[in-house]
Design a protein around this motif. Sequence first.
Motif, PDB file in Angstrom:
ATOM      1  N   ASP A 144       0.209  55.461  80.101  1.00 31.28           N
ATOM      2  CA  ASP A 144      -0.251  56.580  79.280  1.00 31.28           C
ATOM      3  C   ASP A 144      -0.674  57.766  80.138  1.00 31.28           C
ATOM      4  O   ASP A 144      -0.493  58.927  79.745  1.00 31.28           O
ATOM      5  CB  ASP A 144      -1.432  56.148  78.397  1.00 31.28           C
ATOM      6  N   THR A 455      10.676  50.748  62.774  1.00 29.94           N
ATOM      7  CA  THR A 455      10.064  49.858  63.748  1.00 29.94           C
ATOM      8  C   THR A 455      10.944  48.668  64.126  1.00 29.94           C
ATOM      9  O   THR A 455      10.928  48.216  65.260  1.00 29.94           O
ATOM     10  CB  THR A 455       8.716  49.341  63.195  1.00 29.94           C
ATOM     11  N   ILE A 483       5.077  57.887  60.516  1.00 27.29           N
ATOM     12  CA  ILE A 483       4.140  58.033  61.633  1.00 27.29           C
ATOM     13  C   ILE A 483       3.745  56.672  62.173  1.00 27.29           C
ATOM     14  O   ILE A 483       3.774  56.429  63.391  1.00 27.29           O
ATOM     15  CB  ILE A 483       2.903  58.837  61.191  1.00 27.29           C
ATOM     16  N   SER A 486       6.660  55.151  63.975  1.00 28.84           N
ATOM     17  CA  SER A 486       6.925  55.827  65.243  1.00 28.84           C
ATOM     18  C   SER A 486       5.911  55.422  66.309  1.00 28.84           C
ATOM     19  O   SER A 486       6.255  55.263  67.483  1.00 28.84           O
ATOM     20  CB  SER A 486       6.892  57.345  65.040  1.00 28.84           C
ATOM     21  N   ARG A 487       4.662  55.230  65.906  1.00 30.07           N
ATOM     22  CA  ARG A 487       3.656  54.801  66.881  1.00 30.07           C
ATOM     23  C   ARG A 487       3.965  53.399  67.393  1.00 30.07           C
ATOM     24  O   ARG A 487       3.841  53.126  68.596  1.00 30.07           O
ATOM     25  CB  ARG A 487       2.264  54.834  66.247  1.00 30.07           C
ATOM     26  N   ARG A 491       5.168  52.122  71.286  1.00 29.22           N
ATOM     27  CA  ARG A 491       4.326  51.146  71.976  1.00 29.22           C
ATOM     28  C   ARG A 491       4.874  49.743  71.713  1.00 29.22           C
ATOM     29  O   ARG A 491       4.305  48.958  70.959  1.00 29.22           O
ATOM     30  CB  ARG A 491       2.873  51.233  71.471  1.00 29.22           C
ATOM     31  N   LEU A 499      -2.414  48.283  65.544  1.00 31.26           N
ATOM     32  CA  LEU A 499      -2.417  49.528  64.784  1.00 31.26           C
ATOM     33  C   LEU A 499      -3.119  49.338  63.451  1.00 31.26           C
ATOM     34  O   LEU A 499      -3.861  50.220  62.994  1.00 31.26           O
ATOM     35  CB  LEU A 499      -0.988  50.027  64.565  1.00 31.26           C
ATOM     36  N   GLU A 512      -5.450  58.376  62.930  1.00 31.88           N
ATOM     37  CA  GLU A 512      -4.379  57.493  63.404  1.00 31.88           C
ATOM     38  C   GLU A 512      -3.023  57.915  62.836  1.00 31.88           C
ATOM     39  O   GLU A 512      -1.981  57.643  63.444  1.00 31.88           O
ATOM     40  CB  GLU A 512      -4.674  56.045  63.019  1.00 31.88           C
ATOM     41  N   TYR A 515       0.991  61.752  64.907  1.00 32.37           N
ATOM     42  CA  TYR A 515       1.718  61.331  66.112  1.00 32.37           C
ATOM     43  C   TYR A 515       2.999  62.148  66.240  1.00 32.37           C
ATOM     44  O   TYR A 515       3.692  62.386  65.244  1.00 32.37           O
ATOM     45  CB  TYR A 515       2.063  59.836  66.049  1.00 32.37           C
TER      46      TYR A 515
END
Length: 619
Positions: A144, A455, A483, A486-487, A491, A499, A512, A515
């Motif tokens: 990160d 995902t 969103i 995509s997060r 990751r 999450l 949260e 993003y």
Amino acid sequence: MDFRVLGPVEAHRGGLRIPLSGSKVHTVLAALLLAKGRVVSDSRLNFLLWGWEPPATSGAQIYTYMSRLRKLLGDDVRIERRPPGYLLQAPNSAVDLLEFERLDRLGRAALAQRRHREAGALLAEALGHWRGTALANVTEHLADAELPQLEEARMHTLENRIEADLALGRHEQLTAELTGLVARHPLREKLRAQLMTALYRSGRQSDALQSYYEGRSLLADQLGIDPGEALGSTYTAVLKGTRGPGPGDATRPTREVPAGPVAPSTLPPSVDELTGRDAEIRTLRTQLAESVAGRGPRHLLVTGMAGVGKTALAVHVAHAAAADFPDGRLFAELSGANGRPRPPRDVLAALLRDLGEPLEDGDDATLPAVGAPGNRREAEDLVRRLRARTAGRQLLVVLDGAAEGKLLDPVLAGLQGVVVLITGRTRLTQVIGARTTALAPLGDPAALDLLAAVTGRARLAAEPDATDDLLGYCGGLPLALRIAGSRLLARPFWPVARLAQRMAAPANRLRELSYGGMDVGAALLPSLYALPAPARSVLVRLADMGTEPFPAHRAAGVLATTEATAEQWLEQLVDGALLDLCGVDLMGRPFYRFHELVLLFAAGLPAPPCPSRRSPATR
């Protein structure tokens, strides 16, 4: 010794890889290499290894990792204790990052001197040092902290290499590569401008324009900005036919070529499948067919709350209905990046330009505001020009993001006889006779399908309980689902439960759900700004109502006003797409319901003064 960080972190001696075990050892070595001969402090190492909560034994563990590295790397490399940290010295070693940076500097210098062939070779060699995602086997804390700047350097080198290749006339070979790059990096304006250039020079002007409209829409929706100079100037050049050599002229210097008529095909690209919207797609396709045949109104309206997918549905249907509109399909945005309505003159000018109207440079900047004092004759002329351009043509025009029906009047006046598909948060009762399709959030099966499309279904199936929680927190809103997906996609080492746990606390959820330029709270702001100030106050005061249906008299108790006045306030929130009508009681009185994300959004707004007890209709 040969060190590599532009991929998995590795160390090689004599062509053989030295076995380094565990992400912590790889992280320590990468941190020392990235320091480029500078001391890495203990506190920095603590953070890169464990984040904000290092163990009590962190100092001893770091000492152990350093001792292990000294033993593995041998005498060619010195790792010294230099308070307040450690220093790596390897004077006879090669580091792929340093070699990448050296070649990049040489390539950029050659490009600046227009030595394009040499520049392309140097930059391609620099990119050859990358073996996938940099720092692929380190802790998430180091990734990160360091990966974004490494990836940015890589992208700059790639863009410069493509610039050199374009100058050498390799546009046809570049088209496929650039198409993939823009799909992976849709917000990089320089890549998109390069794709537009390659497409135009390959004889694909309409595809170049389509790429521009996609980029402009994404920049507005995800970042709230308009295209920058590079992308905007490329768009203008493509329209005028001056975007470098055309097909067959790749090796000749850039020259002006006469501008031909612009093909009226300016829709943004459509997704192949629109999850959970089969019924709405069938309805709109039928209505468009009836409009073309003269059996239905020529104005169709798609409404719904922010983030529910109105634009995606309209664009998808417009693409699918191509055969019904042989004279073209146009797309125009009715709201700017800040969510405020665009002046009608700007929309009219954009449509005229897309239809090939020979507007001079800066002409749209001087166009009169429709209805401005003293300029009515010029405004009527602008509408008349659009009407003349569209007369007798089988066109479909998508007007995206309508906020105020009265601002549509001049545009619709110029589009008489044309089928128009309008998206907007409000019902737009001023658009008389329009058929309305209201979009609701997705149900659970469709929401799961959308999340899985982003995902990966196997990852979600492995954690069904956490996936159910995540779906519940997103409330079926496509923007929120994209969103969250995509997060997780960014990751791959995160479990879904991580999450879900971060989103579990209502106070954290909107934070949260932000993003990559997508932001649920930011998407809701234009709906808030469109409300009169007293209605905003009502929204905030009703933030504790919960998501269960409620009648007007319950809201009246919270607002300390009469039921009739409360109902009028609630209707304003319904019209602003911040509240839903969800049924009536036995006496025909309406029930209302808030989307949970709207309530969380309202709860985060500053406390307002109490609204007047007077009805909003009497103001």
